[in-house]
Design a protein around this motif. Structure first.
Motif, PDB file in Angstrom:
ATOM      1  N   CYS A   1      46.068  38.431  46.579  1.00 61.22           N
ATOM      2  CA  CYS A   1      45.448  39.314  45.583  1.00 61.22           C
ATOM      3  C   CYS A   1      45.639  40.776  45.953  1.00 61.22           C
ATOM      4  CB  CYS A   1      43.949  38.995  45.464  1.00 61.22           C
ATOM      5  SG  CYS A   1      43.568  37.444  44.642  1.00 61.22           S
TER       6      CYS A   1
ATOM      7  N   ALA B   1      42.266  39.549  38.173  1.00 65.36           N
ATOM      8  CA  ALA B   1      42.379  39.091  36.782  1.00 65.36           C
ATOM      9  C   ALA B   1      42.040  40.222  35.814  1.00 65.36           C
ATOM     10  CB  ALA B   1      41.469  37.893  36.543  1.00 65.36           C
TER      11      ALA B   1
ATOM     12  N   ASN C   1      44.771  29.711  33.249  1.00 61.62           N
ATOM     13  CA  ASN C   1      44.878  31.064  33.768  1.00 61.62           C
ATOM     14  C   ASN C   1      43.867  31.969  33.058  1.00 61.62           C
ATOM     15  OD1 ASN C   1      45.729  33.752  34.308  1.00 61.62           O
ATOM     16  ND2 ASN C   1      47.789  33.010  34.748  1.00 61.62           N
TER      17      ASN C   1
ATOM     18  N   TRP D   1      49.715  31.605  38.696  1.00 59.25           N
ATOM     19  CA  TRP D   1      48.324  31.895  39.047  1.00 59.25           C
ATOM     20  C   TRP D   1      47.697  30.751  39.844  1.00 59.25           C
ATOM     21  CZ3 TRP D   1      45.525  36.251  38.887  1.00 59.25           C
ATOM     22  CH2 TRP D   1      44.151  36.152  39.068  1.00 59.25           C
TER      23      TRP D   1
END
Length: 350
Positions: free
Chosen positions: A31, A88, A129, A285
Motif C-alpha cells: 500500500c 482505496a 474490489n 487488488w
C-alpha cells in the motif's frame, strides 16, 4: 553449513534477528509503495495546473481518512489495517472525473468504505474490489460527468486511429515533442524507414483526459516496473490481461464493425481508457485473485477478452471498470472451485 535452509559459506558469521524471511511484500508495504507512486502522479497534476482533478482526489482521500477514523475509534483496530482503506480512497479519486462534485466524492467514499469495513469485514476479505464498487456507484449516480466512447467508426476504419484521435482532440503538444520525435525519426526509426508523427510522445506522456488515472501513461509504466520487478504485485494476471486485450484489438477491432482483419490500433487501446492504470493498480487488488496458477491464467485471459468486448478499441471511460467488476465475479467462482479441490485433497489424505 545450513541455517534456516539458507546456504552459508564456511567461516561466515551470520546472525538473524527473525526466524522467518518474507517471500513477498506485506499488504502494508505494498500500500505504501502504491501510494508513493500515486502521489508522484498527483504532483504532476499540480505541476500541470490540473487543480480540479487534484481537489477531487483529495476529497476522495479525505473520505477514506474520515472512514478510517470512525473505524479506529469504534473497533479499536491497529492503525496498519487502515492502509488498504486509505489506498482505496486515493485510487478512487483518480478514477473520478475532474468535474465530479467534490462533496459527493467525499460522501460516497466515506460511506462505502465504512460499509465494506463493518459489513464485509474489511478489504482483504472482500472478493469485490472496493475501488470498483465506488467507481461504479459514482457512474450510476453521476453519468453526466462521465463522457461516452470518444472514437467513432470512421476513425476506427482509418489507417491510424490513434493519430486521428490525437489530432481531433487538439492535444497540446509538449515543447519537447517535436525535437525528440525528429531525433528518433533520424536515428532509430530511420533505420527501419518509418517515422513517428508529432503528437505521439505528448499522448504517451499526458493525454489530458478528464479522468486523472488515464492521463500519465509514462508514469504508469514506471509504476509497473517498480511494483512488478520485486514481486510486490503479481504480474501474471495483468500481463495476460494486456496481452490478450491488445492481440484481440489488433486482430478484430475494425473487423467486428465491418472492417479488415489485423488492422486494429494497439497504441490507442493501450494509452486510452486507463488500460495501463487498471493493469498496474486495480486488477490485482488484495483478495480478488485466484490462489492457483491455473486460476490466475484463466482470470487473466478472461480479463483480456472481457476488456475487448466491453471497452472495444479504446477511449472508453467506464469499460475497464466494468471489466474488473466482471473479473471479480468470475474470481468468486474460481475460488469456490479451488476451495472444493483443496478440501477434496485434504479428505483423501486423511
Amino acid at each position: 553449513m545450513k541455517t534456516n535452509d539458507i546456504d552459508i559459506p564456511f567461516g561466515t558469521r551470520t546472525s538473524y534477528q527473525r526466524p522467518y524471511i518474507y517471500r513477498t511484500s506485506s499488504i502494508t508495504s505494498t500500500c505504501i509503495k502504491m501510494a508513493v507512486l500515486l502521489l508522484l502522479q498527483l504532483a504532476v497534476l499540480v505541476y500541470t495546473g490540473s487543480y480540479a482533478a487534484v481537489h477531487v482526489i483529495l476529497c476522495s482521500f479525505l473520505g477514506a481518512v474520515l472512514a478510517g477514523v470512525v473505524q479506529y475509534y469504534v473497533s479499536h483496530v491497529p492503525l496498519y489495517t487502515l492502509f488498504p482503506s486509505l489506498l482505496a480512497g486515493l485510487l478512487s479519486g483518480f478514477l473520478f472525473p475532474e468535474n465530479y462534485p467534490r462533496f459527493a466524492a467525499l460522501i460516497l467514499v466515506f460511506f462505502l468504505i465504512l460499509i465494506i469495513n463493518f459489513v464485509f469485514s474489511g478489504f482483504v476479505n472482500n472478493w469485490v474490489n472496493p475501488v470498483i464498487l465506488i467507481t461504479v456507484l459514482a457512474w450510476f449516480t453521476g453519468k453526466k460527468y462521465f463522457p461516452s466512447i470518444l472514437i467513432d467508426l470512421d476513425s476506427l476504419f482509418s489507417r491510424n486511429p490513434s493519430l486521428m484521435f490525437v489530432q481531433d482532440s487538439k492535444l497540446a503538444f509538449g515543447f519537447l515533442d517535436s525535437p525528440v520525435t525528429d531525433f528518433l525519426n533520424k536515428t532509430i526509426f530511420g533505420w527501419f524507414k518509418v517515422s513517428l508523427p508529432n503528437g505521439y510522445l505528448s499522448f504517451f506522456w499526458d493525454n489530458h483526459s478528464i479522468i486523472p488515472a488515464f492521463r500519465f501513461n509514462f508514469l504508469n509504466i514506471i509504476s509497473s516496473i517498480v511494483l512488478f520487478s520485486d514481486d510486490t504485485s503479481d504480474a501474471l494476471v495483468p500481463s495476460l490481461f494486456l496481452f490478450v486485450y491488445l492481440v484481440l484489438v489488433r486482430l478484430f477491432a475494425p473487423f467486428v464493425a465491418g472492417g479488415a482483419l489485423n488492422t486494429g490500433d494497439m497504441i490507442l487501446a493501450l494509452f486510452s481508457s486507463g488500460t495501463l492504470f487498471f493493469a498496474v493498480f486495480i486488477i490485482g487488488w488484495f483478495g480478488t485473485l485466484p490462489m492457483t496458477l491455473s486460476g490466475r491464467i484463466i482470470l487473466g485471459i478472461f480479463a483480456g477478452l472481457t476488456a475487448f468486448l466491453v471497452t472495444g478499441a479504446g477511449t472508453s471511460f467506464t469499460g475497464m471498470t466494468f471489466t474488473v467488476l466482471l473479473c471479480n465475479l468470475v474470481n468468486l467462482f474460481i475460488r469456490m472451485i479451488e476451495d472444493k479441490k483443496n478440501m477434496a485433497k485434504l479428505v483423501s489424505r486423511m
